[in-house]
Design an enzyme around this catalytic site. Sequence first.
Site, PDB file in Angstrom:
ATOM      1  N   SER A 148       0.844  -1.190   0.000  1.00  0.00           N
ATOM      2  CA  SER A 148       0.000   0.000   0.000  1.00  0.00           C
ATOM      3  C   SER A 148       0.882   1.242   0.000  1.00  0.00           C
ATOM      4  O   SER A 148       2.084   1.166   0.243  1.00  0.00           O
ATOM      5  CB  SER A 148      -0.894   0.006   1.239  1.00  0.00           C
ATOM      6  OG  SER A 148      -0.117   0.339   2.378  1.00  0.00           O
ATOM      7  N   LYS A 149       0.240   2.357  -0.268  1.00  0.00           N
ATOM      8  CA  LYS A 149       0.971   3.616  -0.294  1.00  0.00           C
ATOM      9  C   LYS A 149       1.570   3.903   1.088  1.00  0.00           C
ATOM     10  O   LYS A 149       2.645   4.467   1.210  1.00  0.00           O
ATOM     11  CB  LYS A 149       0.025   4.742  -0.706  1.00  0.00           C
ATOM     12  CG  LYS A 149       0.714   6.079  -0.822  1.00  0.00           C
ATOM     13  CD  LYS A 149      -0.154   7.084  -1.533  1.00  0.00           C
ATOM     14  CE  LYS A 149       0.470   8.460  -1.516  1.00  0.00           C
ATOM     15  NZ  LYS A 149       0.944   8.907  -0.196  1.00  0.00           N
TER      16      LYS A 149
END
Length: 505
Positions: A262-263
Amino acid sequence: MTERKVRVRFAPSPTGALHIGGVRTALYNYLFARQHGGEFVFRIEDTDSNRFVPGAEEYIIESFKWLGIEFDEGVTFGGNHGPYRQSERRDIYKKYVQLLLDNGKAYVAFDTPEELDAKRAEIANFQYDASTRMSMRNSLSLSKEQVDELIAAGEKYVVRIKIEPNEDVCVNDLIRGEVVINSSILDDKVLYKSADELPTYHLANIVDDHLMEISHVIRGEEWLPSAPLHVLLYRAFGWEETMPAFAHLPLLLKPEGNGKLSKRDGDRLGFPVFPLQWTDPKTGDVSSGYREAGYLPEAVINFLALLGWNPGNDQEVMSLAEMVQLFNLNRCSKSGAKFDYKKGIWFNHTYIQKKSDIELGKLFMPIVQAHGVEPEFDKVALVAGMMKERVNFVSELWDASKFFFVAPTAYDEKTAKKRWKEDSAKCMTELGEVLASLEDFTPHNQETVVMNWIAEKEYHTGNIMNAFRLALVGEGKGPHMFDISWILGKEETLARINRAVEVLK
Ligand code: GLU
């Protein structure tokens, strides 16, 4: 059956920055297309107007331009299967929705969101399907007259696929093999909404893959659950013969721990998850990109290629052309690939070493200029080449080599204490005289003359060289001493020696 021409596509929705997983998907499609002498299509899937983000399409195109991934056809590239933006294909989809309705493969449904909620409250795990559809308000449960009346009255409706229960649906996946599911677990998905006169992702995706003559659908694992429905849609249209082959790529996983990348992982560990820097047009939030962080596009490509595929041996460093030769969907893994960002840094280091001095000089020049100096290009290129081994990013060249461009204004205290001895000032004054007398200032000649002088005077080589380094660099680091003095030139070398003698005494 004659061999089909290989045509693959990358079909992002313009909902924001392109995630690095999407870049890998595009890369695999590109490699597959090139290897088979096929064509690569760029389609924009923008039928969900709520999720449309301005600038996203341009961002995606610029990303691939930077990475060197080329399309043959599509939005901004032209071709004879257009338009390639789904929002410009409304009439096409309407025609195909009508076709399904006419053939009894789909039906019109009027249930309001409230009615659907009520059903969900009434029936646990409610699913709109063969077991429930006759209790809903749709063209299967209502009479033709009722349906016509509702439509004439402007009632909003959707079109749903009519899934026959208890049939085996087989998805033949080139990476995962045969995936068989029973159609009863599927619901009658919405294909079209009268409210915005637009199809949903599923319908537009299938119609376009068919009309654009796509032979292979290579996409992320997150689309695997949609694949059975897609197979049923091909069947409903009678397009089984030309149904593309599927290949669902493994997920990209967190560098550490479990779950998908994920970011937030990037923010926490300090690596980008987007190819280019992205500014969210709504919030103004800026997310870092590989380009701006100083990665070379070749390094990013090489790094991504090996996240889910390998060439069958332990070769790691490959050019795009080599990857085109070696790529094989059979060698893609089913299980997720850990996003080892440190490996990405290693690739960047490796690709920097492969660059010529001139190429590196071009990349380093603007960084040097940003620090307010205007040296000659040849010097910048020479320094970049000499120092490249020590860096992972071109930007790091400045810290590693700034002494070539600006004279030290201070001398590192610890180093000075240790390396500037009682007699250093005297010795450096003498060294200055020795160097001043040289016609030939090449590193080799300097070294010969200086070593002779040291031997003659019976000085300690280490002490002389340490003081010399401190004078030119300001600290104890740097490459070979006579390379430094050669690049600085005689005048600058002497000036720095004089200054050190004055300041350090
Ligand atoms: N529009 C979908 C996406 O954003 C395309 C999925 C597919 O390749 O079928 O990834």
